[in-house]
Design a protein around this motif. Structure first.
Motif, mmCIF file in Angstrom:
data_model
loop_
_atom_site.group_PDB
_atom_site.id
_atom_site.type_symbol
_atom_site.label_atom_id
_atom_site.label_comp_id
_atom_site.label_asym_id
_atom_site.label_seq_id
_atom_site.Cartn_x
_atom_site.Cartn_y
_atom_site.Cartn_z
ATOM 1 N N SER A 25 -0.571 59.459 -30.811
ATOM 2 C CA SER A 25 0.466 57.481 -31.151
ATOM 3 C C SER A 25 0.117 56.818 -30.463
ATOM 4 C CB SER A 25 1.583 58.629 -30.911
ATOM 5 O OG SER A 25 1.685 58.666 -30.025
ATOM 6 N N GLN A 26 -0.463 56.765 -28.970
ATOM 7 C CA GLN A 26 -0.537 55.975 -28.350
ATOM 8 C C GLN A 26 -2.209 54.801 -28.409
ATOM 9 O OE1 GLN A 26 1.925 54.436 -26.373
ATOM 10 N NE2 GLN A 26 3.051 56.048 -27.354
ATOM 11 N N ARG A 27 -2.242 53.601 -28.819
ATOM 12 C CA ARG A 27 -3.633 53.442 -28.759
ATOM 13 C C ARG A 27 -4.088 52.774 -27.229
ATOM 14 N NH1 ARG A 27 -3.176 47.099 -29.584
ATOM 15 N NH2 ARG A 27 -2.688 46.955 -27.602
ATOM 16 N N ASN A 28 -3.535 52.310 -26.350
ATOM 17 C CA ASN A 28 -3.951 52.334 -24.751
ATOM 18 C C ASN A 28 -4.469 53.907 -24.124
ATOM 19 O OD1 ASN A 28 -3.207 50.268 -24.297
ATOM 20 N ND2 ASN A 28 -1.120 50.163 -23.689
ATOM 21 N N MET A 29 -3.379 54.852 -24.865
ATOM 22 C CA MET A 29 -4.553 56.557 -24.157
ATOM 23 C C MET A 29 -5.406 56.502 -25.042
ATOM 24 S SD MET A 29 -4.215 59.280 -22.467
ATOM 25 C CE MET A 29 -2.861 59.292 -21.912
ATOM 26 N N ARG A 30 -6.035 55.778 -26.338
ATOM 27 C CA ARG A 30 -7.185 56.601 -27.304
ATOM 28 C C ARG A 30 -8.333 55.813 -25.647
ATOM 29 N NH1 ARG A 30 -3.777 56.622 -31.667
ATOM 30 N NH2 ARG A 30 -4.261 53.825 -31.703
ATOM 31 N N ILE A 31 -8.102 54.122 -25.442
ATOM 32 C CA ILE A 31 -8.725 53.661 -24.652
ATOM 33 C C ILE A 31 -8.918 53.867 -23.779
ATOM 34 C CG2 ILE A 31 -8.966 51.143 -23.997
ATOM 35 C CD1 ILE A 31 -7.087 49.875 -26.067
ATOM 36 N N HIS A 32 -7.961 54.615 -22.951
ATOM 37 C CA HIS A 32 -8.545 55.513 -21.546
ATOM 38 C C HIS A 32 -9.709 56.847 -22.045
ATOM 39 C CE1 HIS A 32 -5.613 52.543 -20.858
ATOM 40 N NE2 HIS A 32 -4.190 54.203 -20.321
ATOM 41 N N TYR A 33 -9.858 57.424 -22.337
ATOM 42 C CA TYR A 33 -10.462 58.826 -23.372
ATOM 43 C C TYR A 33 -11.280 57.820 -23.547
ATOM 44 C CZ TYR A 33 -6.818 62.691 -23.683
ATOM 45 O OH TYR A 33 -6.038 63.418 -22.824
ATOM 46 N N ILE A 34 -11.277 57.061 -24.308
ATOM 47 C CA ILE A 34 -12.734 56.660 -24.753
ATOM 48 C C ILE A 34 -13.509 56.444 -23.311
ATOM 49 C CG2 ILE A 34 -14.391 54.715 -25.854
ATOM 50 C CD1 ILE A 34 -12.456 54.733 -27.858
ATOM 51 N N ALA A 35 -13.237 55.338 -22.527
ATOM 52 C CA ALA A 35 -13.627 54.963 -21.472
ATOM 53 C C ALA A 35 -13.863 55.965 -20.779
ATOM 54 C CB ALA A 35 -13.022 54.058 -20.391
ATOM 55 N N ALA A 36 -13.194 57.393 -20.383
ATOM 56 C CA ALA A 36 -13.653 58.319 -19.820
ATOM 57 C C ALA A 36 -14.756 58.973 -20.412
ATOM 58 C CB ALA A 36 -12.230 59.190 -19.783
ATOM 59 N N LEU A 37 -14.842 59.004 -21.468
ATOM 60 C CA LEU A 37 -16.110 60.007 -21.960
ATOM 61 C C LEU A 37 -17.808 58.613 -21.501
ATOM 62 C CD1 LEU A 37 -14.861 60.431 -25.543
ATOM 63 C CD2 LEU A 37 -15.781 61.910 -23.744
ATOM 64 N N ILE A 38 -16.863 57.528 -21.605
ATOM 65 C CA ILE A 38 -18.352 57.069 -20.889
ATOM 66 C C ILE A 38 -18.949 57.127 -19.755
ATOM 67 C CG2 ILE A 38 -19.177 54.031 -21.100
ATOM 68 C CD1 ILE A 38 -17.455 53.601 -24.034
#
Length: 231
Positions: A25-38
């Motif tokens: 539901s949260q776009r910012n959380m998806r951005i955080h997860y992508i950054a964490a994966l990188i």
């Protein structure tokens, strides 16, 4: 024993549901997860020390936890009232501010950790740049952020809303001035001045934001110049 174990497993399941909800539901959380994966992929590729990897883990978790708390605060407020209320806005803004601070800290730590290993990524033109200068620049930007925020708060308390320096122009001016000092290249300096002028031109179209934008540029440039005098 079985009842206790089933409750424990249920609590884990509920926690995972919460993580899944924020991710969906949260776009910012998806951005955080992508950054964490990188970041995690880079930590596997680069020869980081154990302490550096642990610091990265802590920063990733802090950002995700802050976003979880922010989502929980928003959900509770939306449950209590669907109408606009000043205190509801304050609660949401403060929770979002916590996420912003954690994210900013994570960016500074990430850049500081990965910077010495940039040669492995074929960025040979960065070799020889003092590591201490990199840390100093990060500290400078953080100092400018907090100073601008404090001045905005003081101006707001005094009722001088038109004298609150713009955070956007303050940070942009601080970074641009710092790069001009570091690069020592006429073409790059002219391009930075041009970019700053274009940004200012766009902002100054809004007459209500003219004073804050100008004050932000002056504040950011002053902070950078004074800081590099002291470095």
């Amino acid at each position: 024993m079985m009842i206790w174990l089933s409750k424990l497993l249920a609590s884990f399941r509920y926690a995972l549901e919460g993580l899944k909800y924020t991710l969906v539901s949260q776009r910012n959380m998806r951005i955080h997860y992508i950054a964490a994966l990188i970041v995690l992929l880079l930590s596997l590729y680069l020869p980081l020390r154990k302490v550096e990897v642990l610091i990265l883990f802590v920063c990733i978790l802090l950002v995700i936890v802050a976003e979880l708390i922010n989502t929980a605060v928003e959900a509770v407020i939306d449950l209590v009232t669907e109408e606009f209320h000043p205190l509801a806005k304050v609660a949401k803004d403060v929770a979002a501010g916590a996420v912003l601070l954690c994210s900013g800290m994570a960016v500074v730590v990430g850049v500081s950790v990965f910077y010495p290993y940039m040669g492995f990524l074929s960025l040979s033109h960065l070799e020889g740049t003092p590591y201490s200068r990199n840390i100093g620049l990060a500290a400078l930007i953080a100092f400018n952020f907090f100073l601008t925020l404090m001045i905005k708060a003081v101006a707001h308390r005094l009722g001088k809303w038109n004298w609150e320096p713009s955070m956007t122009t303050s940070l942009a001016s601080c970074i641009a001035t710092s790069l001009m000092v570091i690069v020592h290249n006429l073409l790059a300096t002219l391009l930075l001045i041009l970019l700053t002028a274009l940004m200012m031109g766009t902002i100054l179209h809004n007459k209500e934001r003219k004073n804050p934008a100008i004050l932000g540029v002056i504040l950011g440039a002053l902070v950078a110049v004074i800081a590099f005098r002291l470095m």
